[in-house]
Design a protein around this motif. Structure first.
Motif, short mmCIF file in Angstrom:
data_model
loop_
_atom_site.label_atom_id
_atom_site.label_comp_id
_atom_site.label_asym_id
_atom_site.label_seq_id
_atom_site.Cartn_x
_atom_site.Cartn_y
_atom_site.Cartn_z
N MET A 69 7.12 -4.41 83.41
CA MET A 69 6.80 -4.58 82.49
C MET A 69 5.39 -3.93 82.02
SD MET A 69 9.08 -6.79 81.16
CE MET A 69 8.63 -7.54 80.27
N VAL A 70 5.64 -3.92 80.82
CA VAL A 70 3.81 -2.87 80.03
C VAL A 70 3.72 -4.37 79.01
CG1 VAL A 70 2.76 -1.57 78.72
CG2 VAL A 70 4.81 -1.14 79.74
N ARG A 71 1.82 -4.80 79.79
CA ARG A 71 1.53 -5.58 78.82
C ARG A 71 0.64 -5.15 78.07
NH1 ARG A 71 -1.70 -9.06 82.83
NH2 ARG A 71 -2.95 -6.78 83.19
N LYS A 72 0.92 -5.29 76.88
CA LYS A 72 0.49 -4.68 75.35
C LYS A 72 -0.73 -4.97 75.77
CE LYS A 72 3.61 -5.09 72.41
NZ LYS A 72 4.66 -4.79 70.92
N ARG A 73 -1.95 -4.64 74.11
CA ARG A 73 -3.29 -5.32 73.81
C ARG A 73 -3.01 -6.41 73.65
NH1 ARG A 73 -6.23 0.32 71.94
NH2 ARG A 73 -5.84 1.08 73.90
N ASP A 74 -2.10 -6.99 72.51
CA ASP A 74 -2.44 -8.71 72.28
C ASP A 74 -1.60 -8.87 73.38
OD1 ASP A 74 0.26 -7.89 72.72
OD2 ASP A 74 0.74 -8.12 70.62
N PHE A 80 9.17 -1.44 79.74
CA PHE A 80 8.79 -0.35 80.25
C PHE A 80 10.36 0.71 79.23
CE2 PHE A 80 8.97 3.90 82.14
CZ PHE A 80 7.65 4.55 82.20
N LYS A 81 9.82 1.69 78.66
CA LYS A 81 10.80 2.52 78.33
C LYS A 81 10.21 4.07 78.73
CE LYS A 81 13.84 0.09 75.07
NZ LYS A 81 13.03 -1.94 75.36
N VAL A 82 10.64 4.56 79.42
CA VAL A 82 9.76 6.18 79.26
C VAL A 82 10.15 6.76 77.86
CG1 VAL A 82 12.41 7.13 79.59
CG2 VAL A 82 10.20 8.18 80.92
N GLU A 83 11.42 6.15 77.56
CA GLU A 83 11.43 7.30 75.41
C GLU A 83 9.82 6.99 74.86
OE1 GLU A 83 13.23 4.91 76.80
OE2 GLU A 83 15.30 5.69 77.12
N LYS A 84 9.58 5.83 74.91
CA LYS A 84 8.08 5.77 74.37
C LYS A 84 7.15 7.28 74.79
CE LYS A 84 7.61 1.25 72.72
NZ LYS A 84 6.55 0.43 71.98
N ILE A 85 6.65 7.18 76.04
CA ILE A 85 6.20 7.91 76.58
C ILE A 85 6.09 9.68 76.01
CG2 ILE A 85 5.29 9.41 78.41
CD1 ILE A 85 5.94 6.90 79.93
N GLN A 86 8.07 10.01 75.92
CA GLN A 86 8.22 11.12 75.07
C GLN A 86 7.81 11.25 73.88
OE1 GLN A 86 12.34 10.28 75.59
NE2 GLN A 86 12.40 11.38 78.01
N ALA A 87 7.98 10.07 73.38
CA ALA A 87 7.90 9.96 71.67
C ALA A 87 5.73 10.37 72.01
CB ALA A 87 8.84 8.34 71.21
N GLY A 88 4.87 9.37 72.62
CA GLY A 88 3.23 9.88 71.71
C GLY A 88 3.21 11.24 72.63
N PHE A 89 4.12 11.69 73.62
CA PHE A 89 3.80 13.79 74.02
C PHE A 89 4.90 14.36 72.92
CE2 PHE A 89 3.56 12.40 78.50
CZ PHE A 89 1.99 13.16 78.40
N ALA A 90 6.21 13.90 71.73
CA ALA A 90 6.07 14.46 71.40
C ALA A 90 5.11 15.28 69.77
CB ALA A 90 7.74 14.53 70.51
N SER A 91 4.60 13.71 69.82
CA SER A 91 3.58 13.54 68.56
C SER A 91 2.45 14.16 68.61
CB SER A 91 3.23 12.11 67.68
OG SER A 91 2.82 11.50 68.80
N ALA A 92 2.28 14.02 69.80
CA ALA A 92 0.55 14.73 70.14
C ALA A 92 0.75 16.82 70.41
CB ALA A 92 -0.03 13.73 71.49
N LEU A 93 2.36 16.78 71.08
CA LEU A 93 2.01 18.47 70.74
C LEU A 93 3.68 19.17 70.23
CD1 LEU A 93 3.17 17.34 74.52
CD2 LEU A 93 1.00 19.11 73.63
N ALA A 114 2.88 4.90 85.81
CA ALA A 114 3.12 2.98 85.62
C ALA A 114 3.55 2.68 86.56
CB ALA A 114 3.89 3.63 84.42
N ARG A 115 4.67 3.42 87.25
CA ARG A 115 5.41 2.03 88.54
C ARG A 115 4.74 2.24 89.62
NH1 ARG A 115 10.68 1.28 86.85
NH2 ARG A 115 11.62 3.07 85.06
N SER A 116 3.16 2.58 89.72
CA SER A 116 2.45 3.21 90.76
C SER A 116 1.51 1.83 91.49
CB SER A 116 1.80 4.06 91.24
OG SER A 116 0.81 4.32 89.81
N HIS A 117 1.96 0.84 90.13
CA HIS A 117 1.78 -0.80 89.87
C HIS A 117 2.37 -1.80 90.14
CE1 HIS A 117 -1.45 2.10 87.07
NE2 HIS A 117 -2.06 1.47 87.44
#
Ligand SMILES: [Zn+2]
Length: 173
Positions: A69-74, A80-93, A114-117
């Motif tokens: 589970m991912v704890r957001k700032r709020d 956790f979804k790896v697709e979100k990481i892919q999307a982050g990289f895709a827009s940055a790159l 992420a999973r090491s936590h």
């Protein structure tokens, strides 16, 4: 070959159910559990199975899969979804010269961090892991991602990150 009890539980003490593990030697599904025991302090189960096609025995292990589970700032959690990481990289790159192989390696590294936590991780930790990868690969992509992730307010934020890229400062956030 089998029957369902009145409570809907499938009873198959003899014979084979359609859910039996496939034999790793001959791929027959005519296999059966002959021994089951808890291991690792009860957190896993080891089963010995026999194949009725080729008579070989084999072992399987059963473990619980803990969802990350991912704890957001709020403070809210989301799976956790790896697709979100892919999307982050895709827009940055976007339009940046990075190979698919390198991109996949970066995504895999961030997922591993992420999973090491354990069972939960802060979204900021994931963001920092993305920045660490981008910083090594592409400065434009790094600044693009940092401007979103760190919610840049003005020119001094960019100047601070440029100093980080040049090795003159420590990353904020
Ligand atoms: Zn077999």
């Amino acid at each position: 070959m089998s029957s369902a009890g009145s409570d809907g539980v499938r009873l198959a003490p003899i014979g084979y159910s359609p859910f039996d593990m496939q034999c790793p030697f001959c791929a027959s599904s005519r296999t059966r559990v002959v021994d089951s025991r808890p291991i690792e302090g009860g957190s896993a189960i080891r089963r010995r199975r026999v194949c009725h096609g080729c008579r070989n025995r084999f072992t399987t292990y059963e473990r619980s899969v803990v969802p990350l589970m991912v704890r957001k700032r709020d403070g809210r959690f989301e799976p956790f979804k790896v697709e979100k990481i892919q999307a982050g990289f895709a827009s940055a790159l976007a339009d940046r010269p990075v190979t698919r192989k390198r991109l996949e390696a970066m995504i895999a590294e961030v997922e591993a961090v992420a999973r090491s936590h354990g069972s939960q991780v802060d979204s900021d930790e994931i963001g920092r892991a993305v920045l660490t990868e981008l910083r090594e690969v592409d400065q434009v992509a790094y600044l693009r991602f940092a401007s979103v992730y760190k919610e840049f307010q003005g020119a001094q934020d960019f100047e601070r990150e440029m100093a980080v890229l040049e090795g003159k400062g420590e990353p904020a956030g």
